[in-house]
Write a protein that holds these residues in place. Sequence first.
Motif, short mmCIF file in Angstrom:
data_model
loop_
_atom_site.label_atom_id
_atom_site.label_comp_id
_atom_site.label_asym_id
_atom_site.label_seq_id
_atom_site.Cartn_x
_atom_site.Cartn_y
_atom_site.Cartn_z
N UNK A 1 9.81 20.58 38.93
CA UNK A 1 11.10 21.19 38.60
C UNK A 1 10.97 22.71 38.52
N UNK A 2 9.83 23.18 38.03
CA UNK A 2 9.59 24.62 38.00
C UNK A 2 9.51 25.16 39.41
N UNK A 3 8.78 24.46 40.28
CA UNK A 3 8.70 24.87 41.68
C UNK A 3 10.07 24.87 42.35
N UNK A 4 10.87 23.85 42.01
CA UNK A 4 12.19 23.73 42.60
C UNK A 4 13.08 24.91 42.20
N UNK A 5 13.01 25.30 40.94
CA UNK A 5 13.80 26.45 40.47
C UNK A 5 13.44 27.70 41.25
N UNK A 6 12.16 27.92 41.47
CA UNK A 6 11.72 29.09 42.23
C UNK A 6 12.16 28.98 43.69
N UNK A 7 12.07 27.78 44.23
CA UNK A 7 12.47 27.54 45.64
C UNK A 7 13.96 27.82 45.82
N UNK A 8 14.78 27.40 44.87
CA UNK A 8 16.23 27.63 44.96
C UNK A 8 16.53 29.12 44.97
N UNK A 9 15.86 29.85 44.11
CA UNK A 9 16.09 31.29 44.06
C UNK A 9 15.68 31.96 45.36
N UNK A 10 14.56 31.51 45.90
CA UNK A 10 14.04 32.11 47.13
C UNK A 10 14.92 31.78 48.33
N UNK A 11 15.52 30.60 48.32
CA UNK A 11 16.31 30.13 49.46
C UNK A 11 17.82 30.19 49.22
N UNK A 12 18.23 30.83 48.13
CA UNK A 12 19.65 30.98 47.81
C UNK A 12 20.37 29.63 47.81
N UNK A 13 19.77 28.63 47.20
CA UNK A 13 20.36 27.30 47.11
C UNK A 13 20.82 26.98 45.69
#
Length: 241
Positions: free
Chosen positions: A229-241
Motif C-alpha cells: 500500500x505504501x508502494x501504491x501511494x508512491x506509484x499513484x503520485x508518480x503516475x498521476x493516478x
Amino acid sequence: MTATPPNPTTLEKLRNVSVATLATALYKRGLRHQVIQDVRPVKAKGRNMVGPAFTLRYMPAREDRNQLVEFRNPEHPQRHAIETCPPGHVLVMDSRRNADAASAGDILITRLMVRGGAGIVTDGGFRDAMNIGELDMPAYHSRPSSPTNLTINEAIDINVPIGCGDAPVFPGDIVVGDDDSVIIIPAHLADEVADEATEMTAYEDFAMEQVRAGETIIGLYPATREENLVKFTAWRAQNDR
C-alpha cells in the motif's frame, strides 16, 4: 416517469474500467448476475461501450402474426425501437437466448448508429454480422444468424424490464461493454460503482506492473501487506493516478 439522466462524469469513468472489475464491485454489493451471459463483441473496438439501457423484448412467434408483411407496419416494435432509442443509449434486446433467428441486421443497426446510439446488445444473433462488425458502433451478440427474427421471435414490447443473457435489465440501467463482455449496472448504483471501479483499476494497474517486474502476488493482490500500500501511494503520485 422519466429516468434521471446519468452523470456524464460517471459515464466517462466507466469508459476506462473493465467489465471484470465492475463485476467485482457489484459482487461486493451482493449482485452476482449482472454480466450478460454468452454474449461477445461482433468485433472488438478497443474501447468501452457505455450508455443507459433502452430495451426491446421478444417473445415466441406465433406463425399467423409473424409474416414478412409485418415489417410494413411503421409501428412494428423492432423498427420502432430503432427509430426511438434515444441518442447515447444502448439498445438491449431480450431475444430469449436464441440465435436460431436474427435479432436485427446491418441496415437497422446502421440506422441506430446514425441516430446516435451508443451500442446494441442481444442475447440472440445478428444477420450480416460481417458488416455490423465494421460499423463504428459496438455491437454484441451470441453468434451470427441469418434467418429473419420472424422465424421464431416476435418483437412485442419496448423499454420495459427484460432479461438479457440471464441478466436483469431495467430501462435506464447503465450498460458497459468491453472487448470481453457486457455488464448491467443498476442506475442507482452507477455513481458509486464507477468511483470504486476507478480506484480498483488504479490498484490493478499498479499490481500488474509489480508482477511484470517479478513480484509475488502474495500480499500484493489482494493488498494484505502494508508495504504494498505504501508502494501504491508512491506509484499513484508518480503516475498521476
